[in-house]
Motif scaffolding. Structure first.
Motif, short mmCIF file in Angstrom:
data_model
loop_
_atom_site.label_atom_id
_atom_site.label_comp_id
_atom_site.label_asym_id
_atom_site.label_seq_id
_atom_site.Cartn_x
_atom_site.Cartn_y
_atom_site.Cartn_z
N GLY A 40 115.27 191.08 53.36
CA GLY A 40 116.42 190.25 53.01
C GLY A 40 117.07 190.64 51.69
N GLY A 41 116.60 191.71 51.08
CA GLY A 41 117.18 192.15 49.81
C GLY A 41 118.63 192.57 49.96
N ARG A 77 120.99 191.17 51.57
CA ARG A 77 121.87 190.13 52.11
C ARG A 77 123.22 190.05 51.38
NH1 ARG A 77 117.88 187.89 49.16
NH2 ARG A 77 118.32 186.02 47.92
N LEU A 78 124.21 189.71 52.19
CA LEU A 78 125.60 189.63 51.73
C LEU A 78 126.17 188.32 52.25
CD1 LEU A 78 126.65 192.96 53.43
CD2 LEU A 78 126.36 192.74 50.98
N PHE A 98 122.40 190.13 56.87
CA PHE A 98 121.57 191.24 56.39
C PHE A 98 122.28 192.54 56.75
CE2 PHE A 98 117.10 189.06 56.61
CZ PHE A 98 117.56 188.08 55.75
N PRO A 126 112.53 186.86 57.25
CA PRO A 126 112.38 185.73 56.33
C PRO A 126 113.41 184.63 56.57
CG PRO A 126 113.46 187.56 55.22
CD PRO A 126 113.13 188.03 56.61
N PHE A 151 115.66 181.47 54.99
CA PHE A 151 116.22 180.95 53.74
C PHE A 151 116.59 179.49 53.97
CE2 PHE A 151 116.64 185.51 53.14
CZ PHE A 151 116.34 185.68 51.81
N ASN A 169 122.11 183.61 47.16
CA ASN A 169 122.31 185.05 47.03
C ASN A 169 122.50 185.50 45.59
OD1 ASN A 169 122.08 185.12 49.75
ND2 ASN A 169 124.23 185.50 50.19
N VAL A 195 116.97 185.74 43.09
CA VAL A 195 116.45 184.99 44.25
C VAL A 195 115.90 186.01 45.24
CG1 VAL A 195 116.93 183.34 46.09
CG2 VAL A 195 118.21 183.22 43.93
N TYR A 196 114.65 185.83 45.60
CA TYR A 196 113.99 186.73 46.54
C TYR A 196 113.49 185.95 47.74
CZ TYR A 196 113.12 190.21 42.75
OH TYR A 196 113.22 191.13 41.74
N SER A 197 113.37 186.62 48.88
CA SER A 197 112.48 186.10 49.91
C SER A 197 111.08 186.50 49.47
CB SER A 197 112.79 186.74 51.27
OG SER A 197 112.38 188.10 51.30
N GLU A 237 110.36 190.01 50.37
CA GLU A 237 110.87 191.07 49.51
C GLU A 237 110.02 191.18 48.24
OE1 GLU A 237 114.94 190.78 48.05
OE2 GLU A 237 114.73 192.66 46.95
N ARG A 274 107.84 194.50 47.54
CA ARG A 274 108.04 195.32 46.34
C ARG A 274 106.72 195.51 45.59
NH1 ARG A 274 113.16 196.41 44.43
NH2 ARG A 274 114.79 195.52 45.73
#
Lengths: 280, 472
Positions: free
Chosen positions: A223-224, A226-227, A235, B240, B242, B249, B253-255, B258, B262
């Motif tokens: 989900g990094g 996302r827009l 995504f 994930p 939200f 966004n 803010v991360y899931s 993520e 990482r």
């Protein structure tokens, strides 16, 4: 491991590579992307496919050296191998049924715009291409675009080649004259795509953009990427990377793109230092 | 005579204030003396209630008897008849709801430390008898397993032992699924997962990484062009969720997926990692499951001063394992329960070119109270009117659960799924497509490692029966 079978410098900061990845080459379509890792412990970076040859089993990538990973990638030579090369990811660009299209490429974005223009040309569409670069030294793929475009317009920021100005200038001129396209497809820096969309919106001209946000897995897991598109979260890796440009929140995308800027700058400097040492 | 002490041998662990600054394993494992002593607490009940609590039916009293005798390798052999990943399960299974939850010793006092014994036995074996398994003779039949998490690894291992020519396809660059991208090093060292994957390879299983099935090859192509007679889908629940609240966004803010990917898969916790991660000062993790605990404890280890678990129900309702909650509390994680975020707040910088623009500054929450039980049996949280308040944060991690990845569904015509994308499968794992089986989180939605392993095991047996039936 995925072998580099061809490497060619397109300009001082942009490099083309053909990578041996037969299964990806068989499946990849214009608009889709791959994720690669240069070496063990390397970061995963997405790059949009710039072309592929199913017969030779190779996928073409064109990248600009913008950070540590692309710097490292550029130090790989023909015959070397990449640790990982995953794809094709994302949805292909929708080209079916388009008869008249304006393809706009900005800088290294031209590398991604080219396969789209080629595909449209192959399907018999009338393709107008506007390519924009900062200056003459950075121009890439001009002949390739000319070969698949019925009209080709070259723009440079400083006027050192083609016309002086942004890609939006000739676009606005065409739209102002009443010319319309089934689609405008814009691929380049976020700021360019934003202004193309602002221009086309005035004329209610449908516009598709190709987004290239930060991502890790490329399969919808993190989900990094996302827009906000039309008020909804999307995504880029699985819903895109192409989106209706009039619905994309570009300011948010630009802000998110800078999430790791200090880290990236530091890593890039370290990589440069490392390579300078090695080169000497 | 069994040892009638009412309490388990405590688990040796790193000191909380030391371990919350490193990524080494939190718990250190029993010594041989502790293991023998703990094993002697088992009453060897005739009806073996513990076994009925184990999703893969490990013969628990038998292996514990071997431990009590000091025959640790013998104990391993008993476990390995039923489980292919004991070093993993001994660490991450929710034993309190399974084997230990049924243990008779738990009625008056603490149950036998079955999980801790399982871990001891598996670690002992890995340390002392680390010969890789021998590949059995091939039976000439090809099967494919999609996904290399607990379900896929178990299914592949069982099929390989039966002689099948097994290929595992993994989308990421490393095999292990959630065991490598999700569960942190301090709870499950990655060397243990790697060892299990290496053992599979020794059994003759081919592991193909960088293969996103659905994109590079479809299930249909695997069947028709690649000649796999049966296929197992163990693609997990990677998508994930939200909250769909304002500010989600923002940068920072991360899931949880993520954040953990990482740190775990990409090793961002290391100084020399090529992958960045935010080293925040004040972190809110939204959610109350094991993943939320993992994210909170990871953030703490990355240097956060204050880490909050923000959860809409109470401490009693936290879905995480009790041990994980206790570990988190010991490490200084602050529990803000009966609390739910309604918005994530940005910095007040308006110039988009300013580096501070677009980052998280805090969260706006409401207090909750618990009403009547809902369909899940837990008391439904209700918003307290006028209870809004704000907390300063520079990082927010959403750990609200995950759904199955839609990629396989969207590229496999005829594959039936449920509302949230869970693949429809019968009790043997058979999907709506002949020869195609599924199990684990891809079928159940996010659940546990051991349930996924159980599903992989069941499916392996069913796939064997299917192929034998077809060739009879």
């Amino acid at each position: 491991m995925y072998k580099i079978v061809r490497k060619k410098s397109l300009n001082p900061t942009v490099t083309l590579m053909d990578i041996e990845a037969p299964l990806v080459a068989k499946k990849a379509k214009a608009g889709q992307f791959i994720i690669l890792r240069v070496d063990e412990d390397g970061e995963r970076i997405p790059l949009t496919v710039a072309g592929c040859d199913p017969e030779k089993g190779t996928v073409t990538i064109i990248f600009q050296i913008v950070g540590a990973t692309t710097e490292k990638l550029n130090h790989k030579e023909e015959g070397d191998s990449l640790q990982d090369f995953v794809g094709p990811l994302g949805m292909p660009t929708k080209v079916e049924g388009l008869k008249k299209v304006c393809v706009i490429g900005g800088g290294v974005g031209c590398a991604i715009a080219l396969p789209v223009a080629r595909e449209l040309h192959k399907l018999g569409a009338e393709v107008t291409t506007i390519a924009g670069f900062r200056n003459k030294d950075l121009v890439i793929l001009e002949d390739e675009f000319k070969a698949c475009s019925s009209r080709f317009i070259m723009m440079t920021d400083d006027g050192s080649y083609g016309e002086k100005g942004n890609v939006t200038a000739p676009l606005k001129e065409m739209l102002e004259k009443g010319e319309r396209f089934d689609e405008v497809i814009a691929i380049g820096p976020l700021i360019m795509m934003k202004f193309v969309c602002l221009t086309t919106k005035e004329y209610d001209q449908k516009t598709v953009v190709s987004m290239n946000p930060i991502m890790i897995d490329g399969t919808g897991m993190c989900g990094g990427c996302r827009l906000t598109v039309g008020g909804e979260t999307k995504f880029a890796c699985v819903d895109g990377p192409d989106f209706d440009g009039h619905l994309v929140d570009f300011d948010e995308a630009m802000s998110r793109g800078r999430s790791y800027q200090p880290f990236e700058r530091h890593a890039y400097e370290e990589a440069c230092n490392l390579f300078k040492k090695e080169v000497r | 005579m069994p040892n009638m002490r009412a309490t388990k041998n405590p688990m040796p662990s790193q000191d909380p204030n030391v371990r919350n600054k490193n990524f080494n394993e939190v718990t250190l494992g029993y010594t041989a003396e502790m293991a023998v002593d703990e094993a002697q607490r088992c009453l060897h009940c005739k009806n073996k209630p513990c076994v009925s609590g184990c999703p893969v039916n490990i013969q628990i009293p038998e292996f514990i008897a071997k431990v009590a005798e000091g025959d640790f390798e013998g104990a391993y052999q008993v476990i390995s008849l039923s489980s292919s990943l004991p070093a993993v399960c001994g660490r991450v299974c929710p034993q309190e709801n399974q084997c230990e939850g049924k243990c008779v010793r738990g009625i008056k006092g603490e149950p036998v430390g079955i999980g801790r014994l399982e871990r001891f036995v598996a670690d002992y074996h890995n340390e002392h008898n680390a010969l890789p398994p021998k590949a059995p003779e091939k039976n000439g039949h090809k099967v494919a397993v999609i996904g290399s998490g607990p379900a896929g690894l178990t299914c592949a291992g069982d099929l390989a032992k039966m002689g099948y020519d097994v290929t595992v396809y993994e989308a990421l660059h490393l095999a292990g699924g959630v065991l490598v991208y999700g569960i942190p090093e301090f709870r499950l060292p990655k060397a243990i997962v790697q060892k299990e994957v290496d053992n599979l390879k020794a059994l003759g299983v081919k592991v193909e990484t960088d293969m996103v099935i659905g994109r590079i090859l479809t299930i249909e192509e695997l069947k028709e062009e690649y000649g796999y007679e049966s296929i197992f889908i163990g693609t997990g629940a990677g998508l994930p969720r939200f909250m769909n609240i304002p500010g989600e966004n923002l940068k920072g803010v991360y899931s949880a997926n993520e954040f953990l990917t990482r740190s775990n898969l990409m090793k961002a916790y290391r100084e020399d990692s090529a992958t960045p991660i935010q080293h925040a000062k004040r972190v809110a993790v939204v959610g109350g499951g094991n993943v939320a605990m993992d994210a909170a404890r990871t953030a703490k280890r990355l240097g956060a001063e204050e880490v909050y678990i923000v959860y809409r129900r109470g401490m009693e309702e936290l879905p995480a394992r009790k041990e994980e909650v206790e570990h988190a509390q010991e490490e200084g994680i602050i529990f803000k329960t009966l609390c739910n975020p309604v918005a994530i707040l940005p910095t007040d910088v308006t110039d988009t070119r300013d580096p501070a623009y677009g980052w998280v500054k805090g969260i706006r929450c409401v207090e909750m109270e618990l009403g009547e039980p809902d369909e899940s049996g837990r008391r439904r949280p209700i918003v307290k009117e006028g209870s809004e308040f704000e907390l300063d944060m520079d990082c927010v991690i959403m750990a609200l659960g995950t759904s199955p990845n839609p990629l396989i569904k969207s590229t496999t015509p005829g594959l039936e799924t449920k509302r949230r994308g869970e693949i429809v499968a019968d009790e043997n794992g058979l999907t709506s497509i002949e020869g195609v089986y599924a199990g684990g989180d891809a079928v159940t939605g996010a659940a546990t490692v051991i349930l996924a392993m159980g599903a992989g095991k069941t499916a392996a047996a069913a796939m064997d029966a299917y192929i034998k039936g077809k060739n009879a």
